[in-house]
Design a protein around this motif. Structure first.
Motif, PDB file in Angstrom:
ATOM      1  N   ALA A 124      34.172  31.700  77.431  1.00  0.00           N
ATOM      2  CA  ALA A 124      35.082  32.768  78.205  1.00  0.00           C
ATOM      3  C   ALA A 124      35.937  32.130  79.102  1.00  0.00           C
ATOM      4  O   ALA A 124      35.267  30.997  79.586  1.00  0.00           O
ATOM      5  N   MET A 125      37.145  32.530  79.716  1.00  0.00           N
ATOM      6  CA  MET A 125      37.769  31.757  80.725  1.00  0.00           C
ATOM      7  C   MET A 125      37.254  32.177  82.100  1.00  0.00           C
ATOM      8  O   MET A 125      36.899  33.141  82.190  1.00  0.00           O
ATOM      9  N   ASN A 138      41.487  24.824  79.091  1.00  0.00           N
ATOM     10  CA  ASN A 138      41.209  25.902  80.233  1.00  0.00           C
ATOM     11  C   ASN A 138      39.933  25.914  80.347  1.00  0.00           C
ATOM     12  O   ASN A 138      39.184  25.987  81.465  1.00  0.00           O
ATOM     13  N   PHE A 141      49.660  26.130  80.575  1.00  0.00           N
ATOM     14  CA  PHE A 141      48.768  27.422  80.455  1.00  0.00           C
ATOM     15  C   PHE A 141      48.307  27.504  81.884  1.00  0.00           C
ATOM     16  O   PHE A 141      47.716  26.642  82.614  1.00  0.00           O
ATOM     17  N   TYR A 156      46.415  30.033  84.862  1.00  0.00           N
ATOM     18  CA  TYR A 156      45.256  31.103  84.939  1.00  0.00           C
ATOM     19  C   TYR A 156      45.351  31.754  86.751  1.00  0.00           C
ATOM     20  O   TYR A 156      45.252  30.859  87.582  1.00  0.00           O
ATOM     21  N   ARG A 182      37.643  37.517  88.662  1.00  0.00           N
ATOM     22  CA  ARG A 182      38.031  38.124  87.379  1.00  0.00           C
ATOM     23  C   ARG A 182      38.520  39.791  87.070  1.00  0.00           C
ATOM     24  O   ARG A 182      39.298  39.965  86.317  1.00  0.00           O
ATOM     25  N   GLN A 236      42.077  39.875  87.335  1.00  0.00           N
ATOM     26  CA  GLN A 236      42.827  39.303  86.259  1.00  0.00           C
ATOM     27  C   GLN A 236      43.560  40.265  85.482  1.00  0.00           C
ATOM     28  O   GLN A 236      43.158  41.210  85.074  1.00  0.00           O
ATOM     29  N   GLU A 286      45.351  41.106  82.167  1.00  0.00           N
ATOM     30  CA  GLU A 286      45.222  40.608  80.715  1.00  0.00           C
ATOM     31  C   GLU A 286      45.969  41.492  79.738  1.00  0.00           C
ATOM     32  O   GLU A 286      45.963  42.507  79.683  1.00  0.00           O
ATOM     33  N   PRO A 317      47.320  41.468  75.249  1.00  0.00           N
ATOM     34  CA  PRO A 317      47.076  40.885  74.068  1.00  0.00           C
ATOM     35  C   PRO A 317      48.489  40.038  73.479  1.00  0.00           C
ATOM     36  O   PRO A 317      49.342  40.303  74.258  1.00  0.00           O
ATOM     37  N   GLY A 350      46.614  36.858  76.697  1.00  0.00           N
ATOM     38  CA  GLY A 350      45.220  36.711  77.008  1.00  0.00           C
ATOM     39  C   GLY A 350      45.315  36.902  78.568  1.00  0.00           C
ATOM     40  O   GLY A 350      46.106  37.706  79.147  1.00  0.00           O
ATOM     41  N   ALA A 351      44.811  35.863  79.095  1.00  0.00           N
ATOM     42  CA  ALA A 351      44.659  35.851  80.638  1.00  0.00           C
ATOM     43  C   ALA A 351      45.371  34.623  81.137  1.00  0.00           C
ATOM     44  O   ALA A 351      45.488  34.298  82.193  1.00  0.00           O
ATOM     45  N   PHE A 352      46.474  34.256  80.526  1.00  0.00           N
ATOM     46  CA  PHE A 352      47.229  32.943  80.625  1.00  0.00           C
ATOM     47  C   PHE A 352      48.854  33.299  80.692  1.00  0.00           C
ATOM     48  O   PHE A 352      49.622  34.211  79.969  1.00  0.00           O
ATOM     49  N   PRO A 394      35.505  37.248  74.400  1.00  0.00           N
ATOM     50  CA  PRO A 394      35.398  36.790  75.809  1.00  0.00           C
ATOM     51  C   PRO A 394      36.595  36.757  76.707  1.00  0.00           C
ATOM     52  O   PRO A 394      37.825  36.763  76.115  1.00  0.00           O
ATOM     53  N   HIS A 395      36.397  36.835  77.786  1.00  0.00           N
ATOM     54  CA  HIS A 395      37.441  37.159  78.719  1.00  0.00           C
ATOM     55  C   HIS A 395      38.595  35.742  78.697  1.00  0.00           C
ATOM     56  O   HIS A 395      38.134  34.699  78.490  1.00  0.00           O
ATOM     57  N   GLY A 396      39.838  36.235  78.291  1.00  0.00           N
ATOM     58  CA  GLY A 396      40.837  35.448  78.329  1.00  0.00           C
ATOM     59  C   GLY A 396      41.186  34.862  76.868  1.00  0.00           C
ATOM     60  O   GLY A 396      42.058  34.266  76.711  1.00  0.00           O
ATOM     61  N   VAL A 411      39.619  31.189  73.469  1.00  0.00           N
ATOM     62  CA  VAL A 411      40.322  30.751  74.869  1.00  0.00           C
ATOM     63  C   VAL A 411      41.021  29.550  74.371  1.00  0.00           C
ATOM     64  O   VAL A 411      40.531  28.579  73.797  1.00  0.00           O
TER      65      VAL A 411
END
Lengths: 300, 336
Positions: A28-29, A59, A168, A170, A175, A178, A180, A182, A200-202, B237-239, B248
């Motif tokens: 996970a990030m 990351n 990339f 973040y 969290r 964040q 997010e 797709p 994602g989260a980037f 998973p997150h991200g 990720v």
């Protein structure tokens, strides 16, 4: 503020054939995982180990390219395990000198809008724009609120790669805050150069025109990659961002966008860059306080 | 030994001919892949034949060889894929030291096996060194000759000859020391990286399938067809992103095999993206990247799971084979 700290699992060491060692710090990030990747890779960098060809912090992992004729990959793994034990990225006194950079972005610009409209059939929500969709799935009342959240808190460059110079990033918020989204259902075959994308989260800035799967939110007037090295910020290399940089994707209007484009064209543009002493442990206990300080230093 | 520099005229560029050397180290973390010759064995032997130092820049031609006209006296060698080669229309052997004079024209017919030809010219191709290498990375136009594949009418600068005792003209690499170009290339592979994303059954299918090289096969990567991967169920998973193939975003080793949609795996090669968010299931060992480099669209490849020791043995074997070539050439005598 309350801070649910992330406990990282023990690192997982693996070989990418005989020429690469891959180290997964977490699946996970998290900022914690990235701080660990940065701390171990910078320690390795300083050692100048014979046979290490490339050190790539990522990351939530890192990748090392090794010349097995000079350094046995299994020995490298043992060495990295040693670094994992000795490097303490979150020690209270641990601080790194980094750059804080103002990166202007014209959110909801006409160019990425034109592109994303051409690829609606590859998107989760063909009826909305990427920004409208992202605002909705992240619980924002409007696109304006989403842009405010993106522009409000800075981002950490957690990895460079994919294509030359692509950062990339973040966002430096807990969290639960964040954003997010797709990636596109099927990647686009076109993305404008300097598009500000999110997947994602980037957050990323696309260095060159090409295929891409990230949601398109805007366009940056200034480049992150300059093969001709015409701008002063590219004097030392063709890639501007560095892992560990802190970037603020500031929302600008069309007239500022045009003015910056003009400076870039004339070769006079320079990023607003400030030095900052960044203490990861301190940041994790008070992210909003440190972010306020970062912005204060940047625009002082 | 002569000390001069000249040029060679590219009469026809071929399909995709680029200047390559051993590649660019130290820029992977900026997203710049190493590039460099894809079949490193053939490339190295070509340089050895003409007496160039290791690492001199040569030409790599995919599928269709270029037509070259020389403007001075040089030694030339062609290795890699099999193709009929002529000088001024007269057939000449490959894997052998050739001598050319000003005005001579080197030409290729259709390849009969393999995918990539290597053409070394004594003195080496003297394009400027860019970020420590002369290799071409066409995606962003870095290095090589103007950062691009060769076009009709280009004039390539050649360097000075540096080695005092190059192999004698006519010296050849015996058949047994040349790479075989089999119908099904066996690619020894270290399974791992993100293979946890894929079911054990799918990984079994992966190593038992003969995969077909699709038309998406170039210096960036080879897309393969022939089976599919099922993913292990999970909460993303997150991200990572919501697709089952997403992880990720992380660094990709050169030679790693990614499985974006679960159906067509992609082997990432010398000009590949350096990182991304798709699961990778393993990495082809460096010695066998030479083999995939000689597989062409329609050919088949198979993956065999090996450990690090076998990977290093394969590397040592290739090195020993190169040394045998070097010794054999020395035994055939030096250039007068």
């Amino acid at each position: 503020m309350a801070n649910a700290s992330v406990e990282l699992p023990p690192a997982r060491y693996d070989h990418g054939g005989d020429e690469f060692v891959f180290v997964e710090l977490d699946r996970a990030m998290s900022l914690e995982a990235n701080f660990k990747a940065m701390a171990i890779t910078s320690a390795l960098q300083e050692e100048n180990l014979e046979g290490v060809l490339d050190i790539c912090p990522s990351n939530a992992s890192y990748l090392i390219r090794v010349d097995p004729d000079r350094l046995h990959p299994a020995e490298l793994v043992r060495h990295l395990e040693g670094l994992e034990r000795s490097v303490a990225p979150l020690a209270p006194d641990k601080a790194v000198r980094t750059r804080v950079v103002d990166v202007p972005v014209l959110y909801d610009d006409p160019w990425t809008h034109e592109t994303l409209m051409r690829f609606r059939d590859r998107h989760q929500d063909p009826e909305a724009t990427d920004l409208e969709y992202a605002a909705r799935v992240n619980g924002f009342a409007s696109v304006g609120e989403l842009v405010e959240a993106l522009s409000g808190s800075p981002f950490l460059v957690t990895m460079i790669g994919f294509v030359p110079g692509l950062p990339f990033c973040y966002q430096m918020v807990p969290r639960e805050r964040q954003i997010e989204v797709p990636k596109y259902v099927r990647p686009r075959t076109d993305t404008p150069e300097r598009a500000f994308g999110y997947g994602g989260a980037f957050a990323v800035v696309y260095p060159v025109r090409g295929a891409g799967g990230y949601q398109l939110f805007g366009l940056a007037p200034a480049p992150v990659f300059d093969r001709t090295q015409r701008l002063a910020d590219f004097e030392d290399g063709i890639v501007f961002p560095r892992p560990g940089d802190i970037l603020r994707y500031r929302s600008i209007d069309r007239s500022e966008f045009d003015a910056i484009r003009d400076e870039v064209e004339r070769g006079t543009f320079r990023y607003r860059i400030r030095e900052f002493e960044f203490a990861p442990a301190h940041f994790l206990t008070d992210p909003d306080g440190v972010n306020a300080q970062i912005l204060e230093v940047l625009y002082r | 030994m002569s000390t001069r520099s000249g040029e060679v005229v590219v009469v026809r560029g071929g399909l995709h001919t680029t200047v390559q050397d051993t590649g660019r180290d130290g820029y992977y973390s900026l997203g710049i892949p190493p590039s460099g010759a894809m079949d490193r064995f053939s490339y190295r032997v070509a340089n050895m034949l003409v007496g160039n130092p290791d690492g001199a820049a040569a030409l790599e031609a995919t599928y269709v060889g270029p037509t070259l006209e020389f403007t001075d006296d040089r030694r030339v060698a062609v290795t890699g894929a099999s193709a009929p080669v002529t000088v001024n229309g007269e057939p000449v052997p490959t894997w052998q030291v050739l001598e050319v004079r000003s005005g001579d024209v080197l030409e290729f017919s259709m390849l009969t096996a393999g995918a990539r030809l290597y053409i070394a010219i004594s003195g080496g191709v003297a394009v400027p060194v860019y970020l420590g290498a002369r290799s071409t990375y066409t995606l962003t136009g870095l290095g090589g000759f103007e950062g691009r594949r060769l076009a009709d009418g280009d004039r390539l600068p050649l360097g000075e000859e540096e080695i005092a005792d190059p192999p004698r003209v006519g010296s050849a690499v015996e058949e047994a020391l040349r790479p075989d170009l089999p119908d099904v290339a066996l690619l020894r592979t270290m399974i791992g990286l993100c293979s946890y994303r894929v079911t054990e059954e799918s990984m079994r299918v992966f190593t038992s399938t003969e995969w077909k090289v699709t038309k998406d096969a170039d210096r960036i990567g080879y897309r393969l067809h022939g089976g599919r991967f099922d993913f292990v169920d999970r909460e993303p998973p997150h991200g990572a992103g919501s697709d089952p193939a997403n992880v990720v975003d992380l660094g990709y080793p050169l030679g790693s095999i990614q499985v974006p949609g679960g159906d067509e795996p992609i082997v990432l090669l010398n000009d590949a993206v350096t990182a991304g968010g798709y699961a990778t299931v393993g990495t082809v060992v460096s010695a066998d990247l030479d083999r995939i480099a000689q597989a062409k669209t329609g050919d088949r490849v198979r993956f065999e799971s090996v450990d690090l020791r076998t990977a290093l043995e394969a590397r040592a074997d290739r090195h020993a084979r190169l040394e045998r070539v070097r010794r054999a050439l020395r035994e055939q005598g030096a250039h007068a």
